[in-house]
Design a protein around this motif. Structure first.
Motif, PDB file in Angstrom:
ATOM      1  N   ALA A  40      10.184  11.601  -6.145  1.00 28.14           N
ATOM      2  CA  ALA A  40      10.663  12.978  -6.170  1.00 28.14           C
ATOM      3  C   ALA A  40      11.888  13.146  -5.285  1.00 28.14           C
ATOM      4  N   THR A  41      11.856  12.523  -4.112  1.00 31.16           N
ATOM      5  CA  THR A  41      13.008  12.617  -3.213  1.00 31.16           C
ATOM      6  C   THR A  41      14.233  11.958  -3.824  1.00 31.16           C
ATOM      7  N   ALA A  42      13.991  10.824  -4.490  1.00 23.46           N
ATOM      8  CA  ALA A  42      15.108  10.126  -5.130  1.00 23.46           C
ATOM      9  C   ALA A  42      15.715  10.964  -6.246  1.00 23.46           C
ATOM     10  N   ALA A  43      14.831  11.602  -7.044  1.00 23.03           N
ATOM     11  CA  ALA A  43      15.336  12.441  -8.136  1.00 23.03           C
ATOM     12  C   ALA A  43      16.132  13.616  -7.599  1.00 23.03           C
ATOM     13  N   THR A  44      15.638  14.196  -6.485  1.00 23.40           N
ATOM     14  CA  THR A  44      16.358  15.318  -5.881  1.00 23.40           C
ATOM     15  C   THR A  44      17.724  14.876  -5.377  1.00 23.40           C
ATOM     16  N   THR A  45      17.763  13.697  -4.757  1.00 18.63           N
ATOM     17  CA  THR A  45      19.036  13.172  -4.261  1.00 18.63           C
ATOM     18  C   THR A  45      20.006  12.927  -5.409  1.00 18.63           C
ATOM     19  N   ALA A  46      19.460  12.339  -6.499  1.00 21.64           N
ATOM     20  CA  ALA A  46      20.331  12.064  -7.646  1.00 21.64           C
ATOM     21  C   ALA A  46      20.845  13.344  -8.273  1.00 21.64           C
ATOM     22  N   ALA A  47      19.984  14.349  -8.376  1.00 22.60           N
ATOM     23  CA  ALA A  47      20.406  15.626  -8.967  1.00 22.60           C
ATOM     24  C   ALA A  47      21.482  16.286  -8.129  1.00 22.60           C
ATOM     25  N   THR A  48      21.332  16.222  -6.812  1.00 20.20           N
ATOM     26  CA  THR A  48      22.330  16.812  -5.921  1.00 20.20           C
ATOM     27  C   THR A  48      23.670  16.117  -6.078  1.00 20.20           C
ATOM     28  N   ARG A  66       0.834  -1.202   0.000  1.00 20.16           N
ATOM     29  CA  ARG A  66       0.000   0.000   0.000  1.00 20.16           C
ATOM     30  C   ARG A  66       0.869   1.254   0.000  1.00 20.16           C
ATOM     31  N   VAL A  67       1.897   1.259   0.831  1.00 25.02           N
ATOM     32  CA  VAL A  67       2.817   2.402   0.877  1.00 25.02           C
ATOM     33  C   VAL A  67       3.565   2.523  -0.443  1.00 25.02           C
ATOM     34  N   GLU A  68       3.963   1.395  -0.999  1.00 23.62           N
ATOM     35  CA  GLU A  68       4.755   1.393  -2.222  1.00 23.62           C
ATOM     36  C   GLU A  68       3.975   1.978  -3.403  1.00 23.62           C
ATOM     37  N   LEU A  69       2.670   1.748  -3.423  1.00 31.11           N
ATOM     38  CA  LEU A  69       1.854   2.204  -4.543  1.00 31.11           C
ATOM     39  C   LEU A  69       1.418   3.657  -4.400  1.00 31.11           C
ATOM     40  N   LEU A  70       0.928   4.029  -3.223  1.00 30.04           N
ATOM     41  CA  LEU A  70       0.343   5.353  -3.066  1.00 30.04           C
ATOM     42  C   LEU A  70       1.328   6.415  -2.606  1.00 30.04           C
ATOM     43  N   HIS A  71       2.425   6.025  -1.982  1.00 26.58           N
ATOM     44  CA  HIS A  71       3.414   7.016  -1.545  1.00 26.58           C
ATOM     45  C   HIS A  71       4.623   7.020  -2.462  1.00 26.58           C
ATOM     46  N   ARG A  72       4.459   6.417  -3.603  1.00 20.20           N
ATOM     47  CA  ARG A  72       5.581   6.259  -4.522  1.00 20.20           C
ATOM     48  C   ARG A  72       6.035   7.597  -5.107  1.00 20.20           C
ATOM     49  N   GLU A  73       5.061   8.477  -5.369  1.00 16.17           N
ATOM     50  CA  GLU A  73       5.397   9.737  -6.031  1.00 16.17           C
ATOM     51  C   GLU A  73       6.342  10.575  -5.187  1.00 16.17           C
ATOM     52  N   TRP A 131      11.926   4.421   2.283  1.00 15.12           N
ATOM     53  CA  TRP A 131      10.788   5.305   2.527  1.00 15.12           C
ATOM     54  C   TRP A 131      10.764   5.725   3.992  1.00 15.12           C
ATOM     55  N   GLN A 132      10.585   7.014   4.186  1.00 12.31           N
ATOM     56  CA  GLN A 132      10.528   7.538   5.542  1.00 12.31           C
ATOM     57  C   GLN A 132       9.076   7.702   5.964  1.00 12.31           C
ATOM     58  N   ALA A 133       8.743   7.162   7.100  1.00 12.23           N
ATOM     59  CA  ALA A 133       7.369   7.260   7.594  1.00 12.23           C
ATOM     60  C   ALA A 133       6.991   8.712   7.813  1.00 12.23           C
ATOM     61  N   GLY A 134       5.852   9.099   7.242  1.00 16.56           N
ATOM     62  CA  GLY A 134       5.391  10.463   7.387  1.00 16.56           C
ATOM     63  C   GLY A 134       4.579  10.633   8.656  1.00 16.56           C
ATOM     64  N   VAL A 135       3.964  11.788   8.751  1.00 15.72           N
ATOM     65  CA  VAL A 135       3.180  12.129   9.929  1.00 15.72           C
ATOM     66  C   VAL A 135       1.712  11.880   9.633  1.00 15.72           C
ATOM     67  N   GLU A 136       1.021  11.215  10.541  1.00 17.96           N
ATOM     68  CA  GLU A 136      -0.406  10.967  10.407  1.00 17.96           C
ATOM     69  C   GLU A 136      -1.166  11.834  11.398  1.00 17.96           C
ATOM     70  N   THR A 137      -2.204  12.482  10.914  1.00 17.30           N
ATOM     71  CA  THR A 137      -3.054  13.318  11.753  1.00 17.30           C
ATOM     72  C   THR A 137      -4.435  12.687  11.835  1.00 17.30           C
ATOM     73  N   HIS A 168      -2.399  11.357   6.023  1.00 17.88           N
ATOM     74  CA  HIS A 168      -0.959  11.159   5.967  1.00 17.88           C
ATOM     75  C   HIS A 168      -0.309  12.378   5.327  1.00 17.88           C
ATOM     76  N   SER A 169       0.869  12.721   5.795  1.00 17.62           N
ATOM     77  CA  SER A 169       1.553  13.905   5.282  1.00 17.62           C
ATOM     78  C   SER A 169       1.934  13.769   3.815  1.00 17.62           C
ATOM     79  N   SER A 170       1.925  12.548   3.273  1.00 13.45           N
ATOM     80  CA  SER A 170       2.249  12.354   1.861  1.00 13.45           C
ATOM     81  C   SER A 170       1.065  12.659   0.952  1.00 13.45           C
ATOM     82  N   GLY A 171      -0.101  13.005   1.549  1.00 17.04           N
ATOM     83  CA  GLY A 171      -1.250  13.376   0.733  1.00 17.04           C
ATOM     84  C   GLY A 171      -2.260  12.283   0.536  1.00 17.04           C
ATOM     85  N   THR A 172      -2.462  11.437   1.542  1.00 14.69           N
ATOM     86  CA  THR A 172      -3.447  10.364   1.454  1.00 14.69           C
ATOM     87  C   THR A 172      -4.319  10.357   2.700  1.00 14.69           C
TER      88      THR A 172
END
Length: 543
Positions: free
Chosen positions: A154-162, A143-150, A182-188, A282-286
């Motif tokens: 993006a984080t991976a691309a930023t790391t690679a660009a840096t 579930r995390v792999e599919l919905l929090h993938r974006e 994957w870093q666990a985000g914040v749940e409210t 979830h802080s990732s937008g879900t």
């Protein structure tokens, strides 16, 4: 992306215990038919039944050997089938929801079923990928792999660009994908079940379904077993006592017993379905919905796919100031299938709580969910009364004629007279429920009496408008405006409004879309249908 991520994976080997049982239960009518047919023909019914069970179990075990899946950087793929091999491929950007369900057998074995909603349809077989069954930790990770993938991409691309900037590669050199944990985000927490909400359970009337299922099962069992229920001593005694009562007392007793049974069954169903309910963001937008006592269910919805919310208020639930909150999104059922389809964001609860949760989910103005609406005027009110009373009056006239000229009982038209006040009250309530508004980028529409619904639909989720007029609507100067969307019911209506108001709503929701159809702020004459009546209206449709 690491090589292991794109490898084909199998279902959990523990599913070999579950699937044969599921197949045997599904094939039970056919196995029973084999038993009866074999016993009547040559006395080998049990043998044929055992052969049927063995074949069913074998087919159930083959699913583990023939089903594999994998997640690639662009797609999620599932291969399945023995004789008819299929490969289902869905782009990752089409994944809308992930539903993780565990019934009691799954929970005993530590398994879960994963359904990936792609938004093509909320009907059976309409664009869902199902994996039954995975290990519970693997299902949660998927579930995390599919919905929090974006976010991870993006984080991976930023790391690679840096990294490439530090090393100074060529500007046009493509950056290799970087696999990062994957870093666990914040749940409210947005809502959680409170014990006092259970009082709304009896007013959902879901126990009526239980009554029908039990009655059908007992009837079928008695018929197959050639059992006369009336000869069973407890049943015979109860029926004898019931028959000794007067007719009014019999009716009152039957209604009371049915009401008590339905209330108890509805309350039990409420507890089973919504125990442990929790809605979080979830802080990732879900949005995450977890619920269930025996069968647990966890549904994850991407907020960027959320197009609005629906307040559902059945008549009895509305009488006790209760409401349900349903997500208008792609890939999940609404309406009668909302609970089973996973789109329910809040079970029957106090209306104030539902409004508060809706504001938190939408993150907008409270007027979107609780503000005043524009009434639809005297013409819409007359239309409600003429439609409701016209049917009953016609029934009374027909029954009076038949009563006068035939042997039709008098109670038929007397009952019609008694229904007149009831239909008048329903018509008045239907008109009070009508309303619409444009608030904070949402089209808000409300309708219904037995089940009153209020929907707040985002402008961005509207893909077209449909304006329709029936024969009687044209005479009353009214139209029905339908906002077409890919989410929820695929269309939400603003019923019985003036044509100018419908054009105003559509123009505000989709600026410039209706310009070809209007001139000087007023609608252009409608095109005529060749060979048809001159007053047939053509719907305005845009995709």
């Amino acid at each position: 992306m690491s090589a292991t991520v794109t490898d084909w994976r199998r279902l959990s080997p523990r599913m070999l215990v579950i699937h044969p049982i599921q197949e045997v239960v599904r094939a039970a009518p056919a196995l029973l038919g084999l038993l009866v047919a074999g016993s009547s023909s040559g006395g080998h019914g049990p043998l044929w039944s055992l052969v049927g069970v063995a074949i069913t179990v074998l087919l159930g075990t083959t699913r583990w050997f023939t089903t594999t899946y994998r997640i690639t950087p662009e797609h999620v793929q599932v291969r399945k089938g023995l004789l008819h091999r299929k490969v289902l491929t869905v782009p990752l950007d089409r994944v809308r929801t992930v539903d993780v369900t565990s019934n009691i057998l799954h929970r005993v074995l530590g398994l879960a079923r994963v359904e990936v909603g792609t938004g093509r349809s909320d009907r059976k077989g309409g664009g869902e990928l199902k994996l039954d069954a995975l290990g519970a930790p693997e299902a949660a990770h998927l579930r995390v792999e599919l919905l929090h993938r974006e976010n991870r991409t993006a984080t991976a691309a930023t790391t690679a660009a840096t990294a490439t900037t530090a090393e100074g590669p060529a500007a046009d050199a493509p950056a290799a994908p970087v696999a990062i944990p994957w870093q666990a985000g914040v749940e409210t927490e947005l809502a959680a079940l409170r014990p006092e909400w259970i009082r709304f359970g009896p007013f959902t009337l879901s126990g009526l379904i239980t009554v029908g299922i039990i009655a059908g099962f007992v009837s079928r069992l008695a018929s197959e077993g050639n059992v006369n229920l009336g000869q069973i001593t407890p049943v015979k005694t109860t029926l004898g006592w019931f028959g000794s009562l007067s007719l009014p007392v019999e009716i009152a007793t039957a209604v009371l017993v049915l009401a008590v049974f339905v209330a108890v069954a509805s309350t039990l169903g409420y507890v089973l379905a919504f125990w442990g309910f929790r809605l979080t963001r979830h802080s990732s937008g879900t949005l995450h919905v977890n619920r269930g006592l025996i069968t647990t269910r966890a549904t994850t919805i991407e907020e960027r796919r959320l197009r609005g919310l629906e307040f559902s208020e059945p008549l009895l639930l509305r009488a006790v100031r209760g409401a349900r909150l349903i997500a208008v999104t792609t890939g999940l059922r609404v309406g009668q299938g909302a609970q089973r389809g996973g789109s329910m964001l809040l079970p029957p609860a106090p209306r104030g709580e539902a409004e508060s949760v809706a504001v938190r989910v939408l993150g907008g103005d409270a007027a979107t969910v609780s503000g005043p609406l524009v009434p639809h005027g005297p013409a819409a009110r007359r239309r409600r009364f003429t439609r409701a009373l016209g049917v009953v009056v016609s029934w009374i006239v027909v029954c009076l004629v038949l009563w006068e000229w035939s042997d039709l009982p008098a109670w038929t038209w007397v009952a019609g007279l008694a229904l007149l006040p009831v239909t008048a009250l329903i018509a008045a309530d239907r008109y009070r429920s009508l309303g619409h508004a444009l608030v904070a980028g949402h089209l808000v529409t409300r309708w219904g009496s037995l089940v009153r619904r209020r929907v707040a639909l985002e402008y961005d989720g509207i893909i077209g408008w449909n304006i329709e007029r029936s024969f009687f609507q044209r005479r009353a100067g009214l139209v029905t405006l339908t906002a077409t969307t890919a989410a929820g019911r695929q269309g939400y209506r603003v019923q019985d409004v003036a044509l100018a108001e419908a054009i105003r709503l559509a123009s505000a929701g989709s600026p410039g879309l209706l310009d070809p159809f209007v001139s000087g702020g007023t609608p252009r004459p409608e095109p005529q249908v060749s060979g048809g009546p001159p007053d047939v209206a053509q719907p305005l449709v845009s995709g």
